[in-house]
Design a protein around this motif. Structure first.
Motif, PDB file in Angstrom:
ATOM      1  N   LEU A 111       0.826  -1.217   0.000  1.00  0.00           N
ATOM      2  CA  LEU A 111       0.000   0.000   0.000  1.00  0.00           C
ATOM      3  C   LEU A 111       0.860   1.268   0.000  1.00  0.00           C
ATOM      4  CD1 LEU A 111      -2.866  -1.025   2.467  1.00  0.00           C
ATOM      5  CD2 LEU A 111      -2.999  -0.804  -0.038  1.00  0.00           C
ATOM      6  N   GLN A 112       1.963   1.237   0.735  1.00  0.00           N
ATOM      7  CA  GLN A 112       2.858   2.399   0.750  1.00  0.00           C
ATOM      8  C   GLN A 112       3.542   2.594  -0.601  1.00  0.00           C
ATOM      9  OE1 GLN A 112       5.349   1.543   4.145  1.00  0.00           O
ATOM     10  NE2 GLN A 112       3.894   2.463   5.574  1.00  0.00           N
ATOM     11  N   LYS A 113       3.971   1.513  -1.220  1.00  0.00           N
ATOM     12  CA  LYS A 113       4.613   1.617  -2.535  1.00  0.00           C
ATOM     13  C   LYS A 113       3.635   2.128  -3.585  1.00  0.00           C
ATOM     14  CE  LYS A 113       8.490   0.703  -3.318  1.00  0.00           C
ATOM     15  NZ  LYS A 113       9.613   1.657  -3.255  1.00  0.00           N
ATOM     16  N   LEU A 114       2.366   1.762  -3.445  1.00  0.00           N
ATOM     17  CA  LEU A 114       1.331   2.239  -4.374  1.00  0.00           C
ATOM     18  C   LEU A 114       0.827   3.632  -3.992  1.00  0.00           C
ATOM     19  CD1 LEU A 114      -0.723  -1.066  -4.774  1.00  0.00           C
ATOM     20  CD2 LEU A 114       0.826  -0.030  -6.457  1.00  0.00           C
ATOM     21  N   ARG A 115       1.373   4.179  -2.922  1.00  0.00           N
ATOM     22  CA  ARG A 115       1.001   5.498  -2.383  1.00  0.00           C
ATOM     23  C   ARG A 115      -0.469   5.566  -1.959  1.00  0.00           C
ATOM     24  NH1 ARG A 115       4.892   8.513  -6.417  1.00  0.00           N
ATOM     25  NH2 ARG A 115       6.692   8.547  -5.044  1.00  0.00           N
ATOM     26  N   LEU A 116      -0.973   4.427  -1.493  1.00  0.00           N
ATOM     27  CA  LEU A 116      -2.337   4.365  -0.981  1.00  0.00           C
ATOM     28  C   LEU A 116      -2.343   4.494   0.544  1.00  0.00           C
ATOM     29  CD1 LEU A 116      -3.679   1.451  -3.211  1.00  0.00           C
ATOM     30  CD2 LEU A 116      -4.086   3.910  -3.484  1.00  0.00           C
ATOM     31  N   GLU A 117      -1.159   4.394   1.151  1.00  0.00           N
ATOM     32  CA  GLU A 117      -1.012   4.563   2.596  1.00  0.00           C
ATOM     33  C   GLU A 117       0.249   5.382   2.839  1.00  0.00           C
ATOM     34  OE1 GLU A 117       0.254   1.650   6.161  1.00  0.00           O
ATOM     35  OE2 GLU A 117      -1.633   1.093   5.198  1.00  0.00           O
ATOM     36  N   GLN A 118       0.139   6.367   3.724  1.00  0.00           N
ATOM     37  CA  GLN A 118       1.284   7.202   4.052  1.00  0.00           C
ATOM     38  C   GLN A 118       2.187   6.510   5.057  1.00  0.00           C
ATOM     39  OE1 GLN A 118      -0.720  10.856   5.331  1.00  0.00           O
ATOM     40  NE2 GLN A 118       0.311  11.876   3.620  1.00  0.00           N
ATOM     41  N   SER A 119       3.440   6.928   5.074  1.00  0.00           N
ATOM     42  CA  SER A 119       4.368   6.425   6.085  1.00  0.00           C
ATOM     43  C   SER A 119       5.273   7.564   6.528  1.00  0.00           C
ATOM     44  CB  SER A 119       5.198   5.267   5.531  1.00  0.00           C
ATOM     45  OG  SER A 119       6.059   5.730   4.510  1.00  0.00           O
ATOM     46  N   ASN A 120       5.879   7.384   7.690  1.00  0.00           N
ATOM     47  CA  ASN A 120       6.818   8.369   8.219  1.00  0.00           C
ATOM     48  C   ASN A 120       8.214   8.188   7.639  1.00  0.00           C
ATOM     49  OD1 ASN A 120       4.981   9.613   9.977  1.00  0.00           O
ATOM     50  ND2 ASN A 120       5.316   8.045  11.523  1.00  0.00           N
ATOM     51  N   TYR A 121       8.390   7.177   6.818  1.00  0.00           N
ATOM     52  CA  TYR A 121       9.696   6.831   6.271  1.00  0.00           C
ATOM     53  C   TYR A 121       9.509   6.464   4.804  1.00  0.00           C
ATOM     54  CZ  TYR A 121       7.492   2.375   7.140  1.00  0.00           C
ATOM     55  OH  TYR A 121       6.591   1.356   7.159  1.00  0.00           O
ATOM     56  N   LYS A 122      10.618   6.415   4.078  1.00  0.00           N
ATOM     57  CA  LYS A 122      10.562   5.988   2.680  1.00  0.00           C
ATOM     58  C   LYS A 122      10.506   4.463   2.656  1.00  0.00           C
ATOM     59  CE  LYS A 122      12.805   6.475  -1.746  1.00  0.00           C
ATOM     60  NZ  LYS A 122      13.950   7.020  -2.483  1.00  0.00           N
ATOM     61  N   PRO A 123       9.442   3.888   2.093  1.00  0.00           N
ATOM     62  CA  PRO A 123       9.288   2.420   2.110  1.00  0.00           C
ATOM     63  C   PRO A 123      10.230   1.732   1.102  1.00  0.00           C
ATOM     64  CG  PRO A 123       7.451   3.428   0.957  1.00  0.00           C
ATOM     65  CD  PRO A 123       8.292   4.553   1.477  1.00  0.00           C
ATOM     66  N   THR A 124      11.448   1.482   1.552  1.00  0.00           N
ATOM     67  CA  THR A 124      12.446   0.828   0.703  1.00  0.00           C
ATOM     68  C   THR A 124      12.433  -0.683   0.940  1.00  0.00           C
ATOM     69  OG1 THR A 124      14.172   1.010   2.376  1.00  0.00           O
ATOM     70  CG2 THR A 124      13.940   2.873   0.823  1.00  0.00           C
ATOM     71  N   MET A 125      13.043  -1.400   0.043  1.00  0.00           N
ATOM     72  CA  MET A 125      13.160  -2.851   0.198  1.00  0.00           C
ATOM     73  C   MET A 125      13.994  -3.172   1.450  1.00  0.00           C
ATOM     74  SD  MET A 125      12.188  -5.756  -0.810  1.00  0.00           S
ATOM     75  CE  MET A 125      11.483  -5.524  -2.422  1.00  0.00           C
ATOM     76  N   GLU A 126      14.988  -2.353   1.726  1.00  0.00           N
ATOM     77  CA  GLU A 126      15.817  -2.569   2.912  1.00  0.00           C
ATOM     78  C   GLU A 126      14.976  -2.481   4.189  1.00  0.00           C
ATOM     79  OE1 GLU A 126      19.730  -0.690   5.167  1.00  0.00           O
ATOM     80  OE2 GLU A 126      18.892   0.353   3.423  1.00  0.00           O
ATOM     81  N   ILE A 127      14.142  -1.458   4.294  1.00  0.00           N
ATOM     82  CA  ILE A 127      13.266  -1.299   5.477  1.00  0.00           C
ATOM     83  C   ILE A 127      12.272  -2.456   5.534  1.00  0.00           C
ATOM     84  CG2 ILE A 127      11.453   0.124   6.516  1.00  0.00           C
ATOM     85  CD1 ILE A 127      13.871   1.648   6.877  1.00  0.00           C
ATOM     86  N   PHE A 128      11.699  -2.811   4.390  1.00  0.00           N
ATOM     87  CA  PHE A 128      10.733  -3.914   4.310  1.00  0.00           C
ATOM     88  C   PHE A 128      11.343  -5.193   4.889  1.00  0.00           C
ATOM     89  CE2 PHE A 128       8.796  -7.255   1.414  1.00  0.00           C
ATOM     90  CZ  PHE A 128       7.574  -7.294   2.043  1.00  0.00           C
ATOM     91  N   LEU A 129      12.547  -5.526   4.464  1.00  0.00           N
ATOM     92  CA  LEU A 129      13.193  -6.746   4.950  1.00  0.00           C
ATOM     93  C   LEU A 129      13.547  -6.632   6.436  1.00  0.00           C
ATOM     94  CD1 LEU A 129      15.432  -7.570   1.855  1.00  0.00           C
ATOM     95  CD2 LEU A 129      13.244  -8.612   2.513  1.00  0.00           C
ATOM     96  N   LYS A 130      13.936  -5.428   6.886  1.00  0.00           N
ATOM     97  CA  LYS A 130      14.231  -5.228   8.301  1.00  0.00           C
ATOM     98  C   LYS A 130      12.997  -5.448   9.159  1.00  0.00           C
ATOM     99  CE  LYS A 130      18.189  -2.145   8.248  1.00  0.00           C
ATOM    100  NZ  LYS A 130      18.678  -0.809   8.594  1.00  0.00           N
ATOM    101  N   MET A 131      11.819  -5.117   8.632  1.00  0.00           N
ATOM    102  CA  MET A 131      10.591  -5.300   9.406  1.00  0.00           C
ATOM    103  C   MET A 131      10.364  -6.766   9.758  1.00  0.00           C
ATOM    104  SD  MET A 131       7.841  -2.560   8.105  1.00  0.00           S
ATOM    105  CE  MET A 131       8.180  -0.822   8.246  1.00  0.00           C
ATOM    106  N   PHE A 132      10.710  -7.663   8.844  1.00  0.00           N
ATOM    107  CA  PHE A 132      10.585  -9.091   9.139  1.00  0.00           C
ATOM    108  C   PHE A 132      11.574  -9.493  10.232  1.00  0.00           C
ATOM    109  CE2 PHE A 132       8.945  -8.885   4.769  1.00  0.00           C
ATOM    110  CZ  PHE A 132       7.720  -9.481   4.970  1.00  0.00           C
TER     111      PHE A 132
END
Length: 176
Positions: A111-132
């Motif tokens: 949703l963040q990548k599609l800009r349908l949901e806002q975030s306080n950070y840039k939704p990068t692949m690095e952050i995505f993987l860190k979340m797991f």
């Protein structure tokens, strides 16, 4: 517990557990400001986030927890946050299922990548993987650390395993 007496709430849970959603919902219902720990740690700029110094971070947190009313949410339970648990009148521990959190992490990223949901950070692949990684760490280490450090507040800790039990408890206590 009722609207008049509940003024300081601390919410803790893993990535994707529903902390921010709950904080926003309670903030609206109780007319109390909410704060995200991530925004206590980071100064948000369009050009990129800047980490506050430990002194700046601690001063900001101090100003929040010494205000009249607040809802603080975040995954962290390090020592610098101890007073947020101590001063809280209610600590909500969101014990959302690991699989549910994993699904929410994926959904949020899309949703963040599609800009349908806002975030306080840039939704990068690095952050995505860190979340797991953060989700797994919370499951294996964070929960245990929380209860070892803050189990002494068991009289004001509410462990919530699902949305139904949360709604039943909170809205039953706070009224509709």
């Amino acid at each position: 517990m009722n609207n008049e007496s509940l003024k300081k709430i601390r919410i803790i849970g893993s990535v994707g557990s529903g902390k921010t959603t709950l904080a926003k919902e309670l903030s609206s219902k109780l007319k109390i400001p909410y704060y995200e720990i991530d925004n206590v740690v980071w100064i948000r700029w369009k050009s990129g986030d800047i980490r506050r110094t430990a002194e700046e971070r601690d001063e900001y947190l101090y100003s929040i927890i010494h205000s009249e009313a607040w809802i603080i949410e975040g995954v962290h339970n390090e020592d610098w946050l101890a007073n947020s648990f101590h001063k809280a009148e209610l600590i909500i521990f969101l014990n959302t299922k690991y699989s549910t959190r994993t699904y929410r992490i994926i959904k949020r990223f899309v949703l963040q990548k599609l800009r349908l949901e806002q975030s306080n950070y840039k939704p990068t692949m690095e952050i995505f993987l860190k979340m797991f990684k953060w989700n797994r760490h919370f499951e294996e280490v964070g929960k245990l650390n929380f209860f070892e450090k803050y189990g002494k507040y068991s009289d004001k800790i509410l462990v919530i395993d699902n949305k139904e039990s949360l709604d039943n408890y909170l809205w039953g206590q706070l009224g509709n």
